[in-house]
Design an enzyme around this catalytic site. Structure first.
Site, PDB file in Angstrom:
ATOM      1  N   SER A  26      -3.353  -7.585   2.952  1.00 37.54           N
ATOM      2  CA  SER A  26      -3.550  -7.337   4.381  1.00 37.54           C
ATOM      3  C   SER A  26      -4.016  -8.588   5.108  1.00 37.54           C
ATOM      4  O   SER A  26      -3.575  -8.876   6.227  1.00 37.54           O
ATOM      5  CB  SER A  26      -4.565  -6.211   4.602  1.00 37.54           C
ATOM      6  OG  SER A  26      -4.060  -4.991   4.136  1.00 37.54           O
ATOM      7  N   ARG A  30      -1.540  -6.204  -8.434  1.00 38.53           N
ATOM      8  CA  ARG A  30      -0.539  -7.201  -8.068  1.00 38.53           C
ATOM      9  C   ARG A  30      -0.403  -8.275  -9.127  1.00 38.53           C
ATOM     10  O   ARG A  30       0.683  -8.809  -9.327  1.00 38.53           O
ATOM     11  CB  ARG A  30      -0.924  -7.863  -6.744  1.00 38.53           C
ATOM     12  CG  ARG A  30      -0.932  -6.912  -5.572  1.00 38.53           C
ATOM     13  CD  ARG A  30      -1.518  -7.569  -4.369  1.00 38.53           C
ATOM     14  NE  ARG A  30      -2.924  -7.887  -4.647  1.00 38.53           N
ATOM     15  CZ  ARG A  30      -3.852  -8.071  -3.733  1.00 38.53           C
ATOM     16  NH1 ARG A  30      -3.543  -8.023  -2.470  1.00 38.53           N
ATOM     17  NH2 ARG A  30      -5.092  -8.323  -4.066  1.00 38.53           N
ATOM     18  N   HIS A  80       0.841  -1.204   0.000  1.00 38.07           N
ATOM     19  CA  HIS A  80       0.000   0.000   0.000  1.00 38.07           C
ATOM     20  C   HIS A  80       0.876   1.253   0.000  1.00 38.07           C
ATOM     21  O   HIS A  80       0.657   2.187  -0.772  1.00 38.07           O
ATOM     22  CB  HIS A  80      -0.882   0.062   1.260  1.00 38.07           C
ATOM     23  CG  HIS A  80      -1.955  -0.950   1.334  1.00 38.07           C
ATOM     24  ND1 HIS A  80      -2.122  -1.752   2.437  1.00 38.07           N
ATOM     25  CD2 HIS A  80      -2.944  -1.284   0.461  1.00 38.07           C
ATOM     26  CE1 HIS A  80      -3.167  -2.544   2.237  1.00 38.07           C
ATOM     27  NE2 HIS A  80      -3.678  -2.284   1.055  1.00 38.07           N
TER      28      HIS A  80
END
Length: 159
Positions: free
Chosen positions: A124, A87, A17
């Site tokens: 996360s 990603r 991030h």
């Protein structure tokens, strides 16, 4: 260059991030991190505080929250574009649909940045799982985030 938003739940904020936010801050006048209103391990206030702490050295980055549609947040705050990190190819399919819908709803452009290969595997939820089982997350999250995540996991557990 204008004002852009890097949306995410940041639960917790990872080095991936932060990499996208830092790179966006180099290219745009102002970057806002937003969409912290989703329910998560950390409260909204905790996530705002963590994100503010790890972006404190970036004077053109601010942290905001919203509920509802991202495009409404963009309209209300004069945001000209959404910046999203990708990603993998699997991210692109979903993000392309969202980008097209956001453009249709509000003519807000979406800019895609490819993830740094160092972080292309990073999520996360994966960080939370590794931390829950005592794994080493030092290279996955900024130091202040690791400290808060460890403290959260060491705290009282419901049930």
């Amino acid at each position: 260059m204008g004002r852009v938003v890097c949306p995410g739940s940041f639960d917790p904020a990872t080095n991936g991030h932060l990499d996208i936010i830092r790179r966006a801050a180099l290219l745009h006048d102002e970057v806002v991190g937003a969409n912290l209103a989703k329910q998560g391990m950390f409260t909204v206030e905790e996530r705002v505080s963590m994100l503010q702490e790890v972006t404190a050295d970036l004077p053109n980055v601010s942290v905001g929250t919203f509920r509802g549609l991202l495009v409404e947040f963009c309209r209300e705050h004069g945001v000209s574009a959404i910046v999203k990190g990708l990603r993998a190819v699997s991210d692109f399919e979903y993000e392309m649909e969202m980008a097209q819908m956001n453009y249709r709803l509000a003519q807000i452009e979406t800019l895609f940045m490819t993830a740094n290969p160092l972080y292309s595997f990073l999520r996360s939820s994966l960080v939370r799982e590794i931390a829950t089982y005592g794994g080493n997350i030092t290279s996955l999250v900024p130091g202040p985030v690791e400290k808060r995540l460890r403290a959260k996991l060491a705290g009282p557990h419901p049930g």
